[in-house]
Design an enzyme around this catalytic site. Structure first.
Site, PDB file in Angstrom:
ATOM      1  N   ASP A 177       0.851  -1.186   0.000  1.00  0.00           N
ATOM      2  CA  ASP A 177       0.000   0.000   0.000  1.00  0.00           C
ATOM      3  C   ASP A 177       0.891   1.241   0.000  1.00  0.00           C
ATOM      4  OD1 ASP A 177       1.100   0.242   2.498  1.00  0.00           O
ATOM      5  OD2 ASP A 177      -0.792   0.273   3.589  1.00  0.00           O
ATOM      6  N   ASP A 179      -3.327   4.555   2.646  1.00  0.00           N
ATOM      7  CA  ASP A 179      -3.679   4.950   4.017  1.00  0.00           C
ATOM      8  C   ASP A 179      -3.336   6.420   4.208  1.00  0.00           C
ATOM      9  OD1 ASP A 179      -4.671   2.577   4.936  1.00  0.00           O
ATOM     10  OD2 ASP A 179      -2.939   2.040   6.165  1.00  0.00           O
ATOM     11  N   ASP A 207       1.419   4.757   2.278  1.00  0.00           N
ATOM     12  CA  ASP A 207       1.030   5.386   3.549  1.00  0.00           C
ATOM     13  C   ASP A 207       1.425   6.858   3.556  1.00  0.00           C
ATOM     14  OD1 ASP A 207       0.471   2.708   4.982  1.00  0.00           O
ATOM     15  OD2 ASP A 207       2.537   2.452   4.339  1.00  0.00           O
TER      16      ASP A 207
HETATM   17  P1  UTP Z   1       2.328  -1.104   6.578  1.00  0.00           P
HETATM   18  O1  UTP Z   1       1.469  -2.228   7.035  1.00  0.00           O
HETATM   19  O2  UTP Z   1       1.827  -0.299   5.449  1.00  0.00           O
HETATM   20  O3  UTP Z   1       3.744  -1.730   6.264  1.00  0.00           O
HETATM   21  O4  UTP Z   1       2.573  -0.192   7.836  1.00  0.00           O
HETATM   22  P2  UTP Z   1       4.929  -1.239   5.333  1.00  0.00           P
HETATM   23  O5  UTP Z   1       6.143  -1.321   6.153  1.00  0.00           O
HETATM   24  O6  UTP Z   1       4.618   0.072   4.687  1.00  0.00           O
HETATM   25  O7  UTP Z   1       5.030  -2.389   4.277  1.00  0.00           O
HETATM   26  P3  UTP Z   1       4.193  -2.604   2.922  1.00  0.00           P
HETATM   27  O8  UTP Z   1       5.192  -2.441   1.853  1.00  0.00           O
HETATM   28  O9  UTP Z   1       3.094  -1.599   2.854  1.00  0.00           O
HETATM   29  O10 UTP Z   1       3.690  -4.009   3.009  1.00  0.00           O
HETATM   30  C1  UTP Z   1       3.510   0.884   7.872  1.00  0.00           C
HETATM   31  C2  UTP Z   1       3.769   1.277   9.279  1.00  0.00           C
HETATM   32  O11 UTP Z   1       2.614   1.828   9.861  1.00  0.00           O
HETATM   33  C3  UTP Z   1       2.333   1.225  11.088  1.00  0.00           C
HETATM   34  C4  UTP Z   1       2.986  -0.130  11.034  1.00  0.00           C
HETATM   35  O12 UTP Z   1       3.350  -0.551  12.314  1.00  0.00           O
HETATM   36  C5  UTP Z   1       4.163   0.088  10.155  1.00  0.00           C
HETATM   37  O13 UTP Z   1       5.256   0.423  10.959  1.00  0.00           O
HETATM   38  N1  UTP Z   1       0.877   1.060  11.272  1.00  0.00           N
HETATM   39  C6  UTP Z   1       0.143   0.413  10.335  1.00  0.00           C
HETATM   40  C7  UTP Z   1       0.294   1.556  12.386  1.00  0.00           C
HETATM   41  O14 UTP Z   1       0.969   2.166  13.237  1.00  0.00           O
HETATM   42  N2  UTP Z   1      -1.044   1.381  12.585  1.00  0.00           N
HETATM   43  C8  UTP Z   1      -1.806   0.719  11.685  1.00  0.00           C
HETATM   44  O15 UTP Z   1      -3.014   0.569  11.909  1.00  0.00           O
HETATM   45  C9  UTP Z   1      -1.201   0.232  10.530  1.00  0.00           C
HETATM   46 MN    MN Z   2       2.746   0.429   3.705  1.00  0.00          MN
END
Ligand code: UTP
Ligand code: MN
Length: 510
Positions: free
Chosen positions: A329, A434, A331
């Site tokens: 995804d 997100d 973020d």
């Molecule tokens: P992600 O699940 O998007 O992982 O969360 P990522 O490292 O970007 O990997 P990919 O490539 O998308 O699979 C990013 C960060 O946001 C935090 C997670 O702990 C992670 O460190 N996070 C995610 C939150 O703090 N709360 C959430 O509800 C979701």
């Molecule tokens: Mn991510």
């Protein structure tokens, strides 16, 4: 937003806690002590350091040029010198005493640095001189630099499968153990040639070592291969690959014999809105998002955010901020330099995205975070309480960052193109995005929390609690001993509060 309840507020440029303040008066200024964590463990090291400080010794948290005594336990002089070499230390500095823990404990007993005897000096290694040098690594992932993808991808990919399989079984403890092994191996600065080089390393349990041995000797691990081909693993991976489906739901369906999307669709289960969208865009959402696509989404998000709130700031977080070339995804963290201006922003962003036809699905939450007087009211480690939008974006195929930037000047064109959906080779694809809105006062914590990796975050929080008696979340850092919040306006300040060396985002791929 309700104003933060301001308790005894720490100055944000205070940097370090008093415990780690090197300028603090020492009774013995000639002895600047560094305790090596290797083979000792972080908890024992913290205990010994606190004991020393309470007796007026100057104990450094990090190794520097000013250190004159290095204390270690169960290491040879060679090993400590190798460690110094790794740290880039040169001969041109004042001599350092390499001492055994016995010198330290005797000094603690006497309440002053005792005279150095021969038996206090570290012995040289007796072992096989042709043996490859052992790796060195600190216990917590947040103490290490972990680049992507690392030098041991064969090993880390295998351990990741075992971690994932345990997680899909709901066995969090086992999953975490494999994740720690995986993170440790990714941090090593060269390829592992033999198991002996891993002696003395933390985080590697017997099970992980067996798997590593298999891989080093045979190039494959039978356990990993069996896991990957097991019907359960395959079905659980497929079902949890649906956006909106967690391990519990997938497990229930699998128990009922559902192993494919077709079986799910004909099962008569009623799916919630997120799961329906997840099923509809299954193929797109399981195709990794490329760096270029992430950049195109960034341009879209920036355009929309700036149009609804000029001056707001958009920061790419998650794996892409850590330098990954693809992700599941994209973020984003959004804030505004004037605290309060960000309130309710998520709704304006969503309305604007919808009016431009850029959203296929969205679910948003409002900010429910309140600073509690006891500092303990923090949600579980993976949850936070920001204004937030989980969404699925419609990304047009020609959305190179440049095209998207141009289209921002002419939103109507984008809307019309985005409407040409459906039939045949559609000109767009679905991407998970997100959006998280943070007040500026919490932004540094939100950025640290949303940059990841998940293991890095987890380890930082574990370090905070166990080694510093602090609780860290994506909103705040609370010092339980001083009973106050420690403010920070940058990630660097948070690391300093925690007594950790700063790790840049690209080193957080644990
Ligand atoms: P992600 O699940 O998007 O992982 O969360 P990522 O490292 O970007 O990997 P990919 O490539 O998308 O699979 C990013 C960060 O946001 C935090 C997670 O702990 C992670 O460190 N996070 C995610 C939150 O703090 N709360 C959430 O509800 C979701
Ligand atoms: Mn991510």
């Amino acid at each position: 937003m309700v104003p933060l309840k301001r308790r005894k507020v720490a100055s944000s440029n205070g940097g370090q806690s008093s415990e780690t303040d090197p300028s603090k008066e020492s009774r013995f200024p000639q002895a600047v002590i560094f305790i090596l964590e290797r083979r000792m463990g972080a908890s024992r090291r913290t205990f010994l350091a606190q004991l020393g400080r309470s007796k007026g010794f100057r104990i450094e948290d990090t190794y520097s040029e000013s250190v004159t005594y290095i204390i270690s336990e169960n290491n040879s002089g060679d090993e400590v010198r190798t460690w110094l070499g790794v740290r880039g230390q040169h001969q041109s500095r004042p001599p350092v005493h390499l001492l055994d823990i016995s010198w330290y404990t005797e000094s603690m007993r006497e309440g002053l640095p005792v005279a150095i005897l021969d038996r206090h000096r570290l012995q040289e290694q007796q072992g096989d001189p042709v043996e490859a040098p052992a790796f060195l690594a600190a216990s917590y992932a947040c103490q290490r630099n972990t680049p992507q993808p690392g030098h041991n991808t064969l090993l880390t990919a295998a351990l990741s499968v075992l971690a994932e399989s345990a997680e899909l079984n709901g066995d969090e403890g086992r999953g975490l153990a494999f994740r720690r092994s995986e993170g440790l191996l990714r941090s090593l600065d060269r390829r592992v040639q033999g198991l002996a080089e891993l002696r003395g390393l933390p985080c590697l349990g017997d099970h992980s070592r067996r798997v590593i041995q298999d891989l080093l000797e045979n190039g494959v691990s039978s356990e990993v291969e069996e896991t990957k081909s097991s019907p359960r693993y395959k079905a659980m991976k497929l079902l949890t690959g649906i956006f909106g489906v967690g391990v519990k739901t997938a497990k229930r369906w699998f128990t009922e014999g559902i192993c494919s999307l077709a079986q799910l669709e004909t099962s008569g289960h009623s799916l919630n809105a997120a799961q329906q969208a997840g099923l509809k865009y299954y193929t797109d959402l399981n195709q990794p998002v490329s760096r270029e696509e992430a950049d195109a989404v960034s341009v879209m998000v920036e355009g929309v955010v700036h149009s609804v709130l000029p001056g707001a700031r958009v920061t790419l977080a998650g794996g892409f901020r850590r330098g990954k070339m693809s992700g599941h995804d994209v973020d984003f963290l959004i804030t505004h330099p004037d605290e309060g201006k960000e309130e309710g922003l998520i709704h304006k962003i969503i309305a604007c995205l919808e009016s431009r036809g850029l959203l296929l699905y969205q679910q948003n939450t409002r900010n429910t975070y309140r600073e509690s007087a006891k500092g303990a009211g923090r949600p579980s480690s993976s949850m936070d309480r920001f204004e937030r939008c989980f969404s699925i974006f419609k990304l047009t195929n020609d959305s190179s960052p440049e095209d998207t930037r141009r289209a921002q000047q002419d939103p109507e064109r984008v809307r019309v193109e985005a409407d040409q959906t459906g039939s045949g080779g559609r000109p767009w694809r679905a991407v998970r995005v997100d959006l998280v809105v943070s007040p500026i006062s919490q932004f540094a914590f939100a950025l640290l929390g949303w940059t990841g990796s998940k293991l890095f975050e987890r380890e930082t929080r574990r370090w905070a609690v166990r080694e510093r008696s602090m609780s860290l979340s994506s909103h705040a850092l609370y010092d339980r001993n001083q009973e106050r919040y420690l403010r920070a306006s940058s990630e660097e300040e948070i690391f300093a509060h925690l007594g950790l060396e700063y790790v840049s985002p690209t080193g957080r791929n644990a």
